[in-house]
Design a protein around this motif. Sequence first.
Motif, PDB file in Angstrom:
ATOM      1  N   SER A 237       0.641  -1.125  -0.032  1.00 15.47           N
ATOM      2  CA  SER A 237      -0.042   0.083  -0.208  1.00 15.47           C
ATOM      3  C   SER A 237       0.678   1.241  -0.123  1.00 15.47           C
ATOM      4  O   SER A 237       0.636   2.224  -0.654  1.00 15.47           O
ATOM      5  N   LEU A 238       1.944   1.268   0.658  1.00 14.83           N
ATOM      6  CA  LEU A 238       2.896   2.296   0.835  1.00 14.83           C
ATOM      7  C   LEU A 238       3.468   2.631  -0.516  1.00 14.83           C
ATOM      8  O   LEU A 238       3.691   3.647  -1.014  1.00 14.83           O
TER       9      LEU A 238
ATOM     10  N   GLN B  72       2.285   1.839  -3.465  1.00 14.37           N
ATOM     11  CA  GLN B  72       1.378   2.336  -4.280  1.00 14.37           C
ATOM     12  C   GLN B  72       1.118   4.010  -4.011  1.00 14.37           C
ATOM     13  O   GLN B  72       0.910   4.740  -5.046  1.00 14.37           O
ATOM     14  N   HIS B  73       1.068   4.202  -2.728  1.00 16.43           N
ATOM     15  CA  HIS B  73       0.947   5.713  -2.345  1.00 16.43           C
ATOM     16  C   HIS B  73       2.150   6.570  -2.702  1.00 16.43           C
ATOM     17  O   HIS B  73       1.811   7.444  -3.342  1.00 16.43           O
TER      18      HIS B  73
ATOM     19  N   ALA C   3       1.872   7.141  -6.533  1.00 15.37           N
ATOM     20  CA  ALA C   3       0.698   8.070  -6.828  1.00 15.37           C
ATOM     21  C   ALA C   3       1.061   9.554  -6.536  1.00 15.37           C
ATOM     22  O   ALA C   3       1.088  10.317  -7.464  1.00 15.37           O
ATOM     23  N   VAL C   4       1.913   9.818  -5.634  1.00 17.80           N
ATOM     24  CA  VAL C   4       2.427  10.986  -5.032  1.00 17.80           C
ATOM     25  C   VAL C   4       3.581  11.479  -5.837  1.00 17.80           C
ATOM     26  O   VAL C   4       3.476  12.848  -6.232  1.00 17.80           O
TER      27      VAL C   4
END
Length: 235
Positions: free
Chosen positions: A68-69, A71-72, A75-76
């Motif tokens: 999840s981290l 992917q985040h 995206a950022v």
Amino acid sequence: MDSRLMALIAHYEAERHDLQKQLDGFLAEQEYQMAHKIAQGLKLADTQLRNLSGLTDRLYDEKQHCRSLIQHLKAVAIADEDDLGAAFYEEAIADQEARLQLLESQRAERPIQRTTVLRDTLLKLLLRQIPAFSVVFCQEPLLRCCVRVSRRTVELSLPQVRQLRQNGALVKKQRAQLRALGFSYSDAEDEFLLQLPFIVGNDADAVLYVFMRLAFEVFYFKHEDDPIEIRYYED
């Protein structure tokens, strides 16, 4: 890994994939009310999948956090137009990917506390490997708790209450303790019944807690001579 547990995990993975596609579609069409409903179902599927996977891999949550981290951060990094920040995100993503690779390479052993006989028996029940089982607290008179599963619930029952009361094997104080645990009389008042949710692996903990109270508070003196016995047969 048990084949039935693998089948359950595969089922919820497929369900999650379908729900995610539906959610993306409703969001694209700006149908937010339906999207909210689908998101709730997706959250439940995630919880069920996480708990089932946790039965086989103690590192599952940590791996999911890394994914999840990553992917985040990606995206950022795409949204950030500052070239100076690109190197920071690349380094952070590389660190998390290296950590995930390390976690994936580690042997994920099941925690020791999960291997109790009663928990393993509850897991057999959850996976429908057995239809029911009984925990015998006393042989004479026969004092037992029967456990069976029905759809999304598990039912605990103490039968032959009248006979146990007549024999002095189920006194007033014990009946009060059973009611405090959530047990109630059946319509015929010859059986104490308790129903609990039984959908994912963590639901077994609630059942284990009830048996812990039964063994160490309600019927603690019944098994001084004879050990507690678990009885079941394979489906």
